[in-house]
Design a protein around this motif. Structure first.
Motif, short mmCIF file in Angstrom:
data_model
loop_
_atom_site.label_atom_id
_atom_site.label_comp_id
_atom_site.label_asym_id
_atom_site.label_seq_id
_atom_site.Cartn_x
_atom_site.Cartn_y
_atom_site.Cartn_z
N LEU A 296 88.74 -56.79 21.81
CA LEU A 296 88.51 -55.73 20.82
C LEU A 296 89.79 -54.97 20.52
N ALA A 297 90.58 -54.68 21.57
CA ALA A 297 91.84 -53.97 21.36
C ALA A 297 92.81 -54.82 20.55
N ALA A 298 92.87 -56.12 20.85
CA ALA A 298 93.77 -57.00 20.11
C ALA A 298 93.45 -57.00 18.63
N ASP A 299 92.16 -57.07 18.30
CA ASP A 299 91.77 -57.07 16.88
C ASP A 299 92.17 -55.76 16.20
N ALA A 300 92.02 -54.63 16.91
CA ALA A 300 92.40 -53.34 16.34
C ALA A 300 93.91 -53.23 16.18
N VAL A 301 94.66 -53.75 17.15
CA VAL A 301 96.12 -53.71 17.07
C VAL A 301 96.62 -54.58 15.92
N VAL A 302 96.09 -55.80 15.81
CA VAL A 302 96.51 -56.70 14.72
C VAL A 302 96.22 -56.06 13.37
N GLU A 303 95.03 -55.51 13.20
CA GLU A 303 94.70 -54.84 11.94
C GLU A 303 95.65 -53.68 11.68
N GLY A 304 95.98 -52.92 12.73
CA GLY A 304 96.90 -51.80 12.56
C GLY A 304 98.30 -52.25 12.17
N LEU A 305 98.79 -53.32 12.81
CA LEU A 305 100.11 -53.84 12.46
C LEU A 305 100.14 -54.36 11.02
N GLN A 306 99.05 -54.98 10.61
CA GLN A 306 98.97 -55.48 9.23
C GLN A 306 99.01 -54.35 8.22
N LYS A 307 98.40 -53.21 8.57
CA LYS A 307 98.32 -52.06 7.66
C LYS A 307 99.48 -51.08 7.86
N GLY A 308 100.27 -51.29 8.90
CA GLY A 308 101.31 -50.32 9.21
C GLY A 308 100.75 -49.03 9.77
N ALA B 182 92.84 -58.87 31.44
CA ALA B 182 92.89 -58.03 30.24
C ALA B 182 94.23 -58.17 29.53
N GLY B 183 95.32 -58.14 30.31
CA GLY B 183 96.65 -58.25 29.71
C GLY B 183 96.90 -59.60 29.08
N SER B 184 96.49 -60.67 29.76
CA SER B 184 96.69 -62.00 29.19
C SER B 184 95.82 -62.20 27.95
N THR B 185 94.63 -61.62 27.95
CA THR B 185 93.75 -61.75 26.78
C THR B 185 94.32 -61.04 25.57
N VAL B 186 94.66 -59.77 25.71
CA VAL B 186 95.13 -59.00 24.57
C VAL B 186 96.45 -59.56 24.04
N SER B 187 97.33 -60.00 24.93
CA SER B 187 98.62 -60.52 24.48
C SER B 187 98.46 -61.86 23.77
N THR B 188 97.58 -62.72 24.29
CA THR B 188 97.36 -64.02 23.65
C THR B 188 96.82 -63.86 22.24
N LEU B 189 95.80 -63.02 22.08
CA LEU B 189 95.16 -62.88 20.78
C LEU B 189 96.08 -62.25 19.74
N ILE B 190 96.96 -61.38 20.17
CA ILE B 190 97.93 -60.79 19.23
C ILE B 190 99.00 -61.83 18.87
N ALA B 191 99.47 -62.57 19.87
CA ALA B 191 100.48 -63.60 19.60
C ALA B 191 99.93 -64.69 18.69
N GLN B 192 98.63 -64.99 18.81
CA GLN B 192 98.04 -66.00 17.94
C GLN B 192 98.17 -65.64 16.46
N LYS B 193 98.29 -64.37 16.18
CA LYS B 193 98.43 -63.90 14.79
C LYS B 193 99.88 -63.82 14.34
N GLY B 194 100.78 -64.31 15.17
CA GLY B 194 102.18 -64.40 14.76
C GLY B 194 103.05 -63.23 15.15
N TYR B 195 102.53 -62.27 15.90
CA TYR B 195 103.33 -61.12 16.31
C TYR B 195 104.05 -61.40 17.63
N LYS B 196 105.19 -60.75 17.80
CA LYS B 196 106.00 -60.94 19.00
C LYS B 196 105.49 -60.01 20.10
N VAL B 197 105.18 -60.62 21.24
CA VAL B 197 104.59 -59.88 22.36
C VAL B 197 105.40 -60.15 23.62
N ARG B 198 105.78 -59.07 24.31
CA ARG B 198 106.39 -59.20 25.63
C ARG B 198 105.43 -58.59 26.66
#
Length: 435
Positions: free
Chosen positions: A317-329, A14-30
């Motif tokens: 699903l969480a990654a997509d929601a997080v990316v959308e949220g970061l894009q919208k602030g 779960a952690g590797s999935t969500v982090s990979t998909l968010i990083a693919q969109k250019g966000y910094k993930v630790r």
């Protein structure tokens, strides 16, 4: 990258999935993982619907080149040792997704974590997250402990808990609720030289009912001539009144013709492992600035091997929601938990199928009576849980009930800890459901 956009706690699927998909969109993930990989973990059998998440992660070619056993089907064996016809995934969906894998989790999880690194995730092992930092009800980072004992704070816009059954945030916030129906446990070990079928069936997952019908065995062929074999049953039955896990396991094997026959010429390769009280879910999927994914959100049951799928799917699903949220602030609870209702709806479909099996459901009888629903039933078994189309199996299933039997009770209607008036992303069933 001292303070990233997102912090992920835990480096499992779960952690590797969500982090990979968010990083693919250019966000910094630790990502912080307290252990060093490879590390042992149970849950070896993948089901076909994992294909689509693995595809997004860029993992498919790695899986195809791996030595993991190919899995084409699942078979059921009744208490007398009679084996059903295989449920071949390809017959239902002629696509390469219908061939999946039996994985050694220590190897698979390391592959997933390294894949996250390849996509830009700063994944650190041997780092323990001591606490999630809050300003009021909003998470804003974590306090970590390095291997030398040094404590540091890392701030982020979103904290994602993928800590597995450690349930870091769920424990802190009192979110975990135990399933009042699926009060089960499991004991398992690994064998060498055990029977495995040939050809297309060599990698099939077997579900074998115990001799007294109180539980079932999983039988999962792995590479290197190993077979994972575990028994699942009611908590009180497996763990009370017997001297040891070894005694319980050996008695159950002796009383289960299908397993006893398959292990006749085998040698046990490890000690015994056990887990108890493992069916639970959290009251909500997210809050302001934080999200739960994988086992940190919930675990259903090993029957039908849905664990890794639900880890990958929740991460996606969480990654997509997080990316959308970061894009919208917008990192509010409503935004970060927007995937919760649909995910819970899918989990509840699998939960119903699990409960039906424990209450005596016969796949053979169902398919014989309703042959036109064979493909739909196979859809459920492969993890195609997130579409209303599969709901057509429930009413026909109920026509086969003995007199007086009623459908398994929905999650929150039998769980006094859950409030039917919860917000949408907190519901254990679809928004609008009335018990």
């Amino acid at each position: 990258m001292k303070n990233p956009d997102v912090v992920v706690i835990g480096g499992g699927p779960a952690g590797s999935t969500v982090s990979t998909l968010i990083a693919q969109k250019g966000y910094k993930v630790r990502l912080f993982e307290r252990e060093h990989f490879p590390r042992f973990h149970i849950g070896e059998s993948l089901i076909p619907e994992t294909y689509w998440v693995l595809e997004r992660l860029g993992m498919l070619e790695k899986m195809k080149k791996s030595h993991f056993v190919h899995k084409h089907s699942v078979q059921f064996v009744n208490s007398a040792g009679k084996t059903s016809a295989p449920f071949y995934f390809w017959d239902n969906k002629p696509h390469e997704c219908s061939q999946t894998w039996q994985v050694v989790r220590s190897e698979f999880d390391l592959m997933m974590l390294n894949n996250a690194r390849e996509h830009g995730v700063d994944a650190q092992e041997g780092v323990r997250v001591r606490e999630v930092l809050f300003d009021g009800d909003k998470a804003y980072g974590v306090k970590i402990q390095l291997e030398d004992g040094t404590l540091e704070e890392v701030h982020a816009q979103v904290v994602i808990d993928a800590s597995g059954q450690s349930n870091l945030l769920a424990n802190k916030l009192g979110l975990r609720t135990w399933d009042p129906v699926l009060n089960k446990g499991a004991i398992w070990t690994y064998w060498k030289g055990a029977y495995r079928d040939e050809g297309k069936n060599a990698g099939a997952t077997m579900v074998l009912q115990t001799g007294n019908k109180k539980g079932w065995f999983w039988y999962i062929p792995l590479h290197d001539d190993r077979i994972s074999v575990g028994v699942v049953g009611p908590f009180d039955y497996l763990f009370k009144g017997r001297e040891s896990h070894e005694q319980t396991y050996e008695e159950e094997v002796e009383a289960c013709p299908g397993v006893k026959e398959r292990l006749a010429n085998a040698t046990r390769d490890t000690g015994y492992f056990a887990t108890k009280d493992y069916s639970y879910r959290c009251k909500q999927a997210a809050g302001n600035g934080w999200v739960l994914v994988g086992d940190a959100f919930g675990f259903l049951d090993p029957l039908y091997s849905s664990g890794v799928l639900l880890a990958l799917k929740s991460g996606q699903l969480a990654a997509d929601a997080v990316v959308e949220g970061l894009q919208k602030g917008d990192v509010s609870e409503a935004q970060l938990g927007s995937w919760g209702p649909d995910f819970n709806k899918g989990v509840d479909r699998m939960r119903r199928l699990v409960c039906e099996y424990y209450e005596g459901f016969s796949f053979g009888q169902f398919i014989k009576t309703y042959p036109h629903l064979r493909n739909t039933m196979t859809d459920l078994l492969i993890g195609d849980l997130f579409t209303e189309r599969v709901d057509e199996v429930w009413e026909p299933m109920e026509t086969l009930y003995p007199e007086g039997k009623v459908p398994p009770a929905p999650w929150f209607s039998v769980n006094p800890e859950l409030d039917p008036e919860m917000k949408a992303n907190e519901l254990m069933l679809p928004a609008g459901y009335k018990p």
